[in-house]
Design a protein around this motif. Structure first.
Motif, PDB file in Angstrom:
ATOM      1  N   ASN A 123       0.822  -1.216   0.000  1.00  0.00           N
ATOM      2  CA  ASN A 123       0.000   0.000   0.000  1.00  0.00           C
ATOM      3  C   ASN A 123       0.855   1.265   0.000  1.00  0.00           C
ATOM      4  O   ASN A 123       0.385   2.340   0.354  1.00  0.00           O
ATOM      5  N   ILE A 124       2.109   1.159  -0.375  1.00  0.00           N
ATOM      6  CA  ILE A 124       3.010   2.315  -0.436  1.00  0.00           C
ATOM      7  C   ILE A 124       2.869   2.974  -1.796  1.00  0.00           C
ATOM      8  O   ILE A 124       3.148   2.368  -2.826  1.00  0.00           O
ATOM      9  N   LYS A 125       2.459   4.238  -1.798  1.00  0.00           N
ATOM     10  CA  LYS A 125       2.264   4.965  -3.056  1.00  0.00           C
ATOM     11  C   LYS A 125       3.497   5.778  -3.447  1.00  0.00           C
ATOM     12  O   LYS A 125       3.529   6.383  -4.511  1.00  0.00           O
ATOM     13  N   GLY A 126       4.505   5.808  -2.573  1.00  0.00           N
ATOM     14  CA  GLY A 126       5.724   6.533  -2.887  1.00  0.00           C
ATOM     15  C   GLY A 126       6.685   5.692  -3.701  1.00  0.00           C
ATOM     16  O   GLY A 126       6.334   4.623  -4.211  1.00  0.00           O
ATOM     17  N   HIS A 127       7.926   6.151  -3.817  1.00  0.00           N
ATOM     18  CA  HIS A 127       8.932   5.436  -4.598  1.00  0.00           C
ATOM     19  C   HIS A 127       9.578   4.351  -3.743  1.00  0.00           C
ATOM     20  O   HIS A 127      10.005   4.599  -2.617  1.00  0.00           O
ATOM     21  N   ILE A 128       9.648   3.132  -4.285  1.00  0.00           N
ATOM     22  CA  ILE A 128      10.185   1.986  -3.566  1.00  0.00           C
ATOM     23  C   ILE A 128      11.421   1.462  -4.298  1.00  0.00           C
ATOM     24  O   ILE A 128      11.409   1.323  -5.523  1.00  0.00           O
ATOM     25  N   SER A 177      22.884   2.945  -1.595  1.00  0.00           N
ATOM     26  CA  SER A 177      23.777   3.599  -2.561  1.00  0.00           C
ATOM     27  C   SER A 177      23.033   4.032  -3.821  1.00  0.00           C
ATOM     28  O   SER A 177      23.502   4.911  -4.552  1.00  0.00           O
ATOM     29  N   LYS A 178      21.879   3.438  -4.084  1.00  0.00           N
ATOM     30  CA  LYS A 178      21.094   3.776  -5.271  1.00  0.00           C
ATOM     31  C   LYS A 178      20.079   4.888  -5.008  1.00  0.00           C
ATOM     32  O   LYS A 178      19.528   5.456  -5.948  1.00  0.00           O
ATOM     33  N   SER A 179      19.830   5.185  -3.753  1.00  0.00           N
ATOM     34  CA  SER A 179      18.825   6.186  -3.412  1.00  0.00           C
ATOM     35  C   SER A 179      19.338   7.601  -3.634  1.00  0.00           C
ATOM     36  O   SER A 179      20.517   7.895  -3.400  1.00  0.00           O
ATOM     37  N   THR A 180      18.436   8.479  -4.034  1.00  0.00           N
ATOM     38  CA  THR A 180      18.749   9.909  -4.161  1.00  0.00           C
ATOM     39  C   THR A 180      17.777  10.753  -3.343  1.00  0.00           C
ATOM     40  O   THR A 180      17.751  11.973  -3.480  1.00  0.00           O
ATOM     41  N   ALA A 181      16.971  10.107  -2.493  1.00  0.00           N
ATOM     42  CA  ALA A 181      15.934  10.801  -1.736  1.00  0.00           C
ATOM     43  C   ALA A 181      16.510  11.504  -0.513  1.00  0.00           C
ATOM     44  O   ALA A 181      17.637  11.243  -0.087  1.00  0.00           O
ATOM     45  N   ILE A 196      11.497   3.757  11.050  1.00  0.00           N
ATOM     46  CA  ILE A 196      12.394   4.908  11.183  1.00  0.00           C
ATOM     47  C   ILE A 196      12.759   5.458   9.808  1.00  0.00           C
ATOM     48  O   ILE A 196      13.256   4.728   8.950  1.00  0.00           O
ATOM     49  N   PHE A 197      12.519   6.744   9.610  1.00  0.00           N
ATOM     50  CA  PHE A 197      12.939   7.441   8.401  1.00  0.00           C
ATOM     51  C   PHE A 197      14.249   8.164   8.705  1.00  0.00           C
ATOM     52  O   PHE A 197      14.285   9.069   9.535  1.00  0.00           O
ATOM     53  N   PHE A 198      15.313   7.757   8.020  1.00  0.00           N
ATOM     54  CA  PHE A 198      16.638   8.332   8.258  1.00  0.00           C
ATOM     55  C   PHE A 198      16.967   9.388   7.216  1.00  0.00           C
ATOM     56  O   PHE A 198      16.641   9.240   6.031  1.00  0.00           O
ATOM     57  N   ASN A 199      17.637  10.447   7.666  1.00  0.00           N
ATOM     58  CA  ASN A 199      18.189  11.432   6.745  1.00  0.00           C
ATOM     59  C   ASN A 199      19.317  10.768   5.962  1.00  0.00           C
ATOM     60  O   ASN A 199      20.335  10.377   6.523  1.00  0.00           O
ATOM     61  N   ARG A 200      19.130  10.606   4.667  1.00  0.00           N
ATOM     62  CA  ARG A 200      20.089   9.846   3.853  1.00  0.00           C
ATOM     63  C   ARG A 200      21.480  10.475   3.831  1.00  0.00           C
ATOM     64  O   ARG A 200      22.495   9.784   3.948  1.00  0.00           O
ATOM     65  N   LYS A 201      21.529  11.788   3.712  1.00  0.00           N
ATOM     66  CA  LYS A 201      22.831  12.447   3.641  1.00  0.00           C
ATOM     67  C   LYS A 201      23.612  12.288   4.938  1.00  0.00           C
ATOM     68  O   LYS A 201      24.832  12.178   4.931  1.00  0.00           O
ATOM     69  N   TYR A 202      22.885  12.262   6.072  1.00  0.00           N
ATOM     70  CA  TYR A 202      23.575  12.053   7.345  1.00  0.00           C
ATOM     71  C   TYR A 202      24.214  10.666   7.388  1.00  0.00           C
ATOM     72  O   TYR A 202      25.348  10.505   7.837  1.00  0.00           O
TER      73      TYR A 202
END
Length: 263
Positions: A25-30, A71-75, A139-145
């Motif tokens: 049920n996730i409508k965002g990018h997976i 490593s593939k994420s840009t979010a 948990i949603f982590f700040n990717r750049k951190y």
């Protein structure tokens, strides 16, 4: 703010991946890591409101999978999930925009009555004692951190199937030690079945060695006490799956990992 939902799975066909996306049920990018394949490849799914980048990988291992997908994420934010997740409520990006915290955690519930998940009932900043048995769920982590502090899942250790301390626990310990912080939101956002994951039982010796290694990293010298405590607490559960194992063998193998003999 943008979010990538990172899901690990194994041996799924394209049709099964689509079914998996519909179930979440996730409508965002997976980002889906589909391990145990004959060759490395990738493809996109944009169907029925579901968007996913699927990476077929010949390798196996939860930590390896998650690190690769990170490593593939840009979010702006990433969240690591298993393949038995259902998103109950859409995430409010206002939580991210209105906060300067590095990570936000939401409660998740279990649809399996035999394995309930304790909820954290109020908004607060979390300590390691609050999350050590929860893992990275919700948990949603700040990717750049994560990238700036070279934070990744230890690929030498596996998940905590029996004893509830795995690569997630070690990751969280390292994250908080680096100065990262996690703000808890009281609302329940996810539901997990905790019984349909495609990650199956593996080598019990390797798992016990991994746990011994993790205890040393997390608890230091007093980790030896936890070796006995957790083995005593979970030995019956382990023995149901591995009937030939003895308590003496389990303790000896945990100690081997505690000494750092992880290979």
């Amino acid at each position: 703010m943008t979010v990538d939902f990172i899901i690990t799975t194994i041996n799924k066909t394209k049709e099964e991946i689509l079914s998996l996306l519909e179930k979440t049920n996730i409508k965002g990018h997976i980002l889906v890591g589909n391990q145990g394949q004959n060759e490395n490849s990738c493809y996109e799914i944009n169907e029925n409101e579901y968007r996913a980048s699927v990476y077929n990988e010949t390798s196996t291992g939860v930590s390896l999978n998650r690190n690769f997908l990170l490593s593939k994420s840009t979010a702006d934010f990433v969240i690591f999930l298993d393949d038995d997740v259902v998103l109950n409520n859409f995430i409010s990006l206002e939580d991210f925009n209105s906060s300067n915290c590095l990570a936000i955690r939401y409660n998740c519930a279990s649809s399996n009555p035999d394995r309930p998940i304790k909820q954290i009932l109020k908004d607060k900043r979390l300590k390691f004692s609050d999350v050590k048995s929860y893992g990275v769920w919700g948990i949603f982590f700040n990717r750049k951190y994560l990238l700036n502090n070279n934070l990744a899942f230890n690929e030498e250790v596996g998940p905590g199937r029996y004893i509830n301390h795995g690569e997630d626990t070690l990751f969280l310990k390292t994250y908080l030690k680096s100065g990262g912080k996690i703000i808890q939101k009281s609302k329940v956002v996810f539901t997990v079945s905790q019984e349909t994951s495609t990650w199956k039982d593996g080598d019990i010796e390797r798992e016990l060695i991994s746990h011994g290694f993790i205890y040393k990293k997390i608890f230091g010298k007093i980790g030896k006490f936890y070796l006995y405590y957790y083995c005593f607490r979970h030995f019956k559960e382990i023995k149901k799956v591995h009937p030939k194992i003895t308590f003496k063998y389990a303790i000896r193998t945990l100690k081997k990992g505690f000494r750092g003999e992880i290979n």
